[in-house]
Motif scaffolding. Structure first.
Motif, mmCIF file in Angstrom:
data_model
loop_
_atom_site.group_PDB
_atom_site.id
_atom_site.type_symbol
_atom_site.label_atom_id
_atom_site.label_comp_id
_atom_site.label_asym_id
_atom_site.label_seq_id
_atom_site.Cartn_x
_atom_site.Cartn_y
_atom_site.Cartn_z
ATOM 1 N N LYS A 101 44.426 -28.869 11.920
ATOM 2 C CA LYS A 101 44.567 -28.529 13.334
ATOM 3 C C LYS A 101 46.046 -28.468 13.736
ATOM 4 C CE LYS A 101 40.348 -28.100 15.041
ATOM 5 N NZ LYS A 101 39.902 -26.877 15.758
ATOM 6 N N ASN A 102 46.869 -29.366 13.171
ATOM 7 C CA ASN A 102 48.308 -29.342 13.440
ATOM 8 C C ASN A 102 48.921 -28.029 12.961
ATOM 9 O OD1 ASN A 102 50.067 -31.739 14.520
ATOM 10 N ND2 ASN A 102 48.331 -32.728 13.485
ATOM 11 N N VAL A 103 48.581 -27.642 11.736
ATOM 12 C CA VAL A 103 49.155 -26.425 11.161
ATOM 13 C C VAL A 103 48.688 -25.188 11.923
ATOM 14 C CG1 VAL A 103 49.262 -24.968 9.093
ATOM 15 C CG2 VAL A 103 49.419 -27.464 8.877
ATOM 16 N N GLY A 104 47.434 -25.206 12.360
ATOM 17 C CA GLY A 104 46.875 -24.036 13.032
ATOM 18 C C GLY A 104 47.094 -23.991 14.527
ATOM 19 N N TYR A 105 47.800 -24.984 15.071
ATOM 20 C CA TYR A 105 47.953 -25.096 16.531
ATOM 21 C C TYR A 105 48.568 -23.840 17.153
ATOM 22 C CZ TYR A 105 49.211 -27.096 21.062
ATOM 23 O OH TYR A 105 49.338 -27.338 22.403
ATOM 24 N N GLY A 106 49.659 -23.375 16.592
ATOM 25 C CA GLY A 106 50.332 -22.202 17.141
ATOM 26 C C GLY A 106 49.498 -20.944 17.006
ATOM 27 N N LEU A 107 48.723 -20.849 15.931
ATOM 28 C CA LEU A 107 47.869 -19.676 15.720
ATOM 29 C C LEU A 107 46.738 -19.642 16.744
ATOM 30 C CD1 LEU A 107 47.645 -19.882 11.827
ATOM 31 C CD2 LEU A 107 49.143 -18.408 13.192
ATOM 32 N N GLU A 108 46.155 -20.811 17.024
ATOM 33 C CA GLU A 108 45.087 -20.878 18.024
ATOM 34 C C GLU A 108 45.609 -20.537 19.410
ATOM 35 O OE1 GLU A 108 43.293 -24.720 17.630
ATOM 36 O OE2 GLU A 108 42.320 -24.232 15.716
ATOM 37 N N ASN A 109 46.844 -20.953 19.689
ATOM 38 C CA ASN A 109 47.458 -20.619 20.977
ATOM 39 C C ASN A 109 47.654 -19.115 21.134
ATOM 40 O OD1 ASN A 109 47.546 -23.191 21.929
ATOM 41 N ND2 ASN A 109 49.746 -23.471 21.710
ATOM 42 N N LYS A 110 47.800 -18.434 20.003
ATOM 43 C CA LYS A 110 47.964 -16.980 20.043
ATOM 44 C C LYS A 110 46.619 -16.261 20.025
ATOM 45 C CE LYS A 110 52.596 -16.482 18.263
ATOM 46 N NZ LYS A 110 53.487 -15.524 17.627
ATOM 47 N N LYS A 111 45.531 -17.042 20.149
ATOM 48 C CA LYS A 111 44.166 -16.492 20.239
ATOM 49 C C LYS A 111 43.733 -15.756 18.979
ATOM 50 C CE LYS A 111 44.247 -17.893 24.538
ATOM 51 N NZ LYS A 111 43.656 -19.208 24.879
ATOM 52 N N MET A 112 44.276 -16.166 17.823
ATOM 53 C CA MET A 112 43.819 -15.590 16.566
ATOM 54 C C MET A 112 42.391 -16.054 16.304
ATOM 55 S SD MET A 112 45.501 -16.007 12.747
ATOM 56 C CE MET A 112 47.051 -15.224 13.134
ATOM 57 N N ASN A 113 41.558 -15.207 15.706
ATOM 58 C CA ASN A 113 40.160 -15.609 15.496
ATOM 59 C C ASN A 113 40.070 -16.728 14.466
ATOM 60 O OD1 ASN A 113 39.295 -14.627 12.729
ATOM 61 N ND2 ASN A 113 40.025 -12.688 13.571
ATOM 62 N N LYS A 114 38.997 -17.514 14.577
ATOM 63 C CA LYS A 114 38.874 -18.759 13.808
ATOM 64 C C LYS A 114 38.913 -18.543 12.304
ATOM 65 C CE LYS A 114 36.502 -21.554 17.291
ATOM 66 N NZ LYS A 114 35.307 -22.360 17.611
ATOM 67 N N ALA A 115 38.286 -17.478 11.837
ATOM 68 C CA ALA A 115 38.266 -17.216 10.393
ATOM 69 C C ALA A 115 39.670 -16.949 9.864
ATOM 70 C CB ALA A 115 37.351 -16.033 10.090
ATOM 71 N N ASP A 116 40.456 -16.188 10.623
ATOM 72 C CA ASP A 116 41.826 -15.886 10.208
ATOM 73 C C ASP A 116 42.712 -17.137 10.261
ATOM 74 O OD1 ASP A 116 41.181 -13.270 9.741
ATOM 75 O OD2 ASP A 116 41.963 -12.516 11.651
ATOM 76 N N VAL A 117 42.481 -17.970 11.294
ATOM 77 C CA VAL A 117 43.237 -19.225 11.400
ATOM 78 C C VAL A 117 42.943 -20.105 10.203
ATOM 79 C CG1 VAL A 117 43.495 -21.380 12.687
ATOM 80 C CG2 VAL A 117 43.410 -19.210 13.918
ATOM 81 N N LYS A 118 41.670 -20.225 9.869
ATOM 82 C CA LYS A 118 41.270 -21.078 8.742
ATOM 83 C C LYS A 118 41.890 -20.593 7.434
ATOM 84 C CE LYS A 118 37.196 -23.056 6.482
ATOM 85 N NZ LYS A 118 35.710 -23.105 6.443
ATOM 86 N N ALA A 119 41.886 -19.278 7.244
ATOM 87 C CA ALA A 119 42.450 -18.710 6.014
ATOM 88 C C ALA A 119 43.962 -18.938 5.945
ATOM 89 C CB ALA A 119 42.133 -17.219 5.940
ATOM 90 N N ARG A 120 44.641 -18.736 7.076
ATOM 91 C CA ARG A 120 46.094 -18.917 7.114
ATOM 92 C C ARG A 120 46.470 -20.375 6.906
ATOM 93 N NH1 ARG A 120 51.049 -17.297 5.860
ATOM 94 N NH2 ARG A 120 52.613 -17.659 7.479
ATOM 95 N N VAL A 121 45.735 -21.290 7.521
ATOM 96 C CA VAL A 121 46.003 -22.724 7.354
ATOM 97 C C VAL A 121 45.799 -23.136 5.903
ATOM 98 C CG1 VAL A 121 45.152 -25.039 7.917
ATOM 99 C CG2 VAL A 121 45.521 -23.366 9.744
ATOM 100 N N SER A 122 44.737 -22.652 5.301
ATOM 101 C CA SER A 122 44.465 -22.968 3.889
ATOM 102 C C SER A 122 45.589 -22.464 2.990
ATOM 103 C CB SER A 122 43.131 -22.343 3.481
ATOM 104 O OG SER A 122 42.871 -22.584 2.114
ATOM 105 N N GLU A 123 46.058 -21.237 3.283
ATOM 106 C CA GLU A 123 47.151 -20.644 2.506
ATOM 107 C C GLU A 123 48.428 -21.481 2.632
ATOM 108 O OE1 GLU A 123 49.948 -16.602 2.692
ATOM 109 O OE2 GLU A 123 48.282 -16.876 4.090
ATOM 110 N N LEU A 124 48.735 -21.915 3.837
ATOM 111 C CA LEU A 124 49.958 -22.681 4.079
ATOM 112 C C LEU A 124 49.889 -24.070 3.457
ATOM 113 C CD1 LEU A 124 50.545 -21.562 7.742
ATOM 114 C CD2 LEU A 124 52.194 -21.274 5.891
ATOM 115 N N LEU A 125 48.741 -24.723 3.566
ATOM 116 C CA LEU A 125 48.611 -26.066 2.972
ATOM 117 C C LEU A 125 48.720 -25.995 1.447
ATOM 118 C CD1 LEU A 125 45.850 -27.758 5.175
ATOM 119 C CD2 LEU A 125 48.324 -28.144 5.201
ATOM 120 N N ASP A 126 48.192 -24.935 0.859
ATOM 121 C CA ASP A 126 48.369 -24.748 -0.590
ATOM 122 C C ASP A 126 49.843 -24.526 -0.914
ATOM 123 O OD1 ASP A 126 45.691 -25.044 -1.190
ATOM 124 O OD2 ASP A 126 45.260 -22.887 -1.164
ATOM 125 N N LEU A 127 50.520 -23.785 -0.040
ATOM 126 C CA LEU A 127 51.927 -23.465 -0.243
ATOM 127 C C LEU A 127 52.795 -24.727 -0.277
ATOM 128 C CD1 LEU A 127 53.545 -20.774 -0.523
ATOM 129 C CD2 LEU A 127 54.018 -20.947 1.920
#
Length: 364
Positions: A101-127
């Motif tokens: 939720k911390n990593v995805g906070y800014g993405l959710e504020n930009k109203k990105m859809n949940k599936a895309d947020v989840k994918a981006r957060v997963s990608e970043l945490l792996d990174l």
């Protein structure tokens, strides 16, 4: 990256001054940062480096001057309208939100859809090597892990500029060394233009493409780590970055300086000096040589070993010139050299200052 390879700068700072009441925190700062470059603002506490970073972010608007990013004047824009991600020393994570939720906070504020947020957060945490920590809360992580979460959060929106405000200073030494390598590798992989504030010279030397050395609200020198270390532009830079001997001297003629009765030939800083001018002779302890000295070796003189301090990988010797006007200086010798030459306290030793390693500054 070279400081000018013909490309347009990504970030340009023009005549930036910042006043806090009667106090001038920044004085007419001019600087250009290029795309994909990793730049460190280095200097002691109170030198203005964090103030400059905050001006770039719009957190402290400059009193005078302007700032351009990617060709756009951002001088008066609020932080929310500037294209950057930022990581603070204190992590600044939301304690009541999970890592994901911390990593995805800014993405959710930009109203990105949940599936895309989840994918981006997963990608970043792996990174940042935290792929299995998404459901934990910040308090359940180590300091180093929390800082990685903060880094992932700053990168979530794919900012054009990454700002790091002493991001490693709250960590213990071992974690700090590991993370600075990780951060540099990540920056290189992503190619994001990065500015990091630090007071740690080793951090700047190991991570930066270029270092901006600041002191009392001005820029003392900008250059690659090697340029800053080998060719300091001022006594302040020479003293702040690395260890340096500052020795009193008198200018001679034909590029010579006199350290007491010892005549030295130098290459840097001797132009423009008049014979008899007072100077400061600078040489780093590791540049003093004592092995393979012959009659043809320039800048050779007799010294006395006053003290010998064992520092693990090397010895630091306190030496003095053998004359009526003793000059004291330090030299760093390898363990092998001390053993092979039988260097001991109280014994004479022939040493030399290489011409290319001496820097001369006018005055004392």
């Amino acid at each position: 990256m070279a400081k000018d390879n013909g490309q347009k700068p990504y970030l340009s700072i023009h005549g930036v001054t910042k006043m806090f009441g009667d106090f001038t925190a920044l004085k007419d700062i001019a600087l250009q940062v290029y795309e994909s470059e990793f730049v460190c603002f280095l200097g002691p506490s109170g030198c203005g480096k964090t103030t400059l970073l905050r001006a770039i972010a719009g957190l402290d608007i400059q009193t005078k001057g302007h700032i351009e990013q990617a060709g756009q004047d951002i001088s008066a824009l609020p932080p929310s309208e500037r294209d950057f991600g930022i990581v603070f020393q204190s992590y600044a994570l939301f304690p009541n939100l999970t890592v994901s939720k911390n990593v995805g906070y800014g993405l959710e504020n930009k109203k990105m859809n949940k599936a895309d947020v989840k994918a981006r957060v997963s990608e970043l945490l792996d990174l940042v090597s935290l792929g299995d920590q998404g459901d934990k809360y910040p308090a359940q992580l180590s300091g180093g892990q929390q800082q990685r979460v903060a880094l992932a959060r700053a990168l979530a929106t794919s900012p054009g500029l990454l700002l790091l405000d002493e991001p490693l200073s709250a960590l213990d030494a071992k974690v700090r060394v590991y993370l600075r390598h990780e951060v540099k590798q990540l920056q290189h992989k992503l190619g994001v233009t990065t500015i990091m504030v630090t007071h740690d010279q080793e951090e700047a030397l190991t991570m930066a493409d270029r270092i901006v050395v600041m002191n009392e609200g001005i820029i003392e020198q900008v250059g690659s780590p090697l340029e800053i270390y080998r060719h300091p532009a001022s006594p302040f830079v020479a003293e702040f970055v690395g260890t340096m001997n500052f020795l009193p001297g008198i200018a001679g003629n034909d590029g010579t300086v006199h350290m007491g009765k010892v005549e030295l030939h130098a290459r840097e800083g001797v132009n423009g000096l008049g014979e008899g001018d007072e100077v400061t002779i600078c040489v780093r302890p590791e540049d003093v040589i004592a092995r393979d000295i012959t009659s043809d070796t320039p800048n050779t003189f007799d010294a006395m070993v006053d003290e010998l301090e064992f520092l693990g990988s090397f010895y630091r010797a306190s030496l003095s010139t053998q004359s009526d006007d003793d000059t004291n200086f330090r030299a760093d010798f390898s363990v092998n050299l001390v053993r092979d030459l039988g260097v001991k306290e109280g014994q004479p030793l022939i040493v030399a200052f290489p011409e290319s390693r001496i820097r001369v500054f006018a005055g004392r």
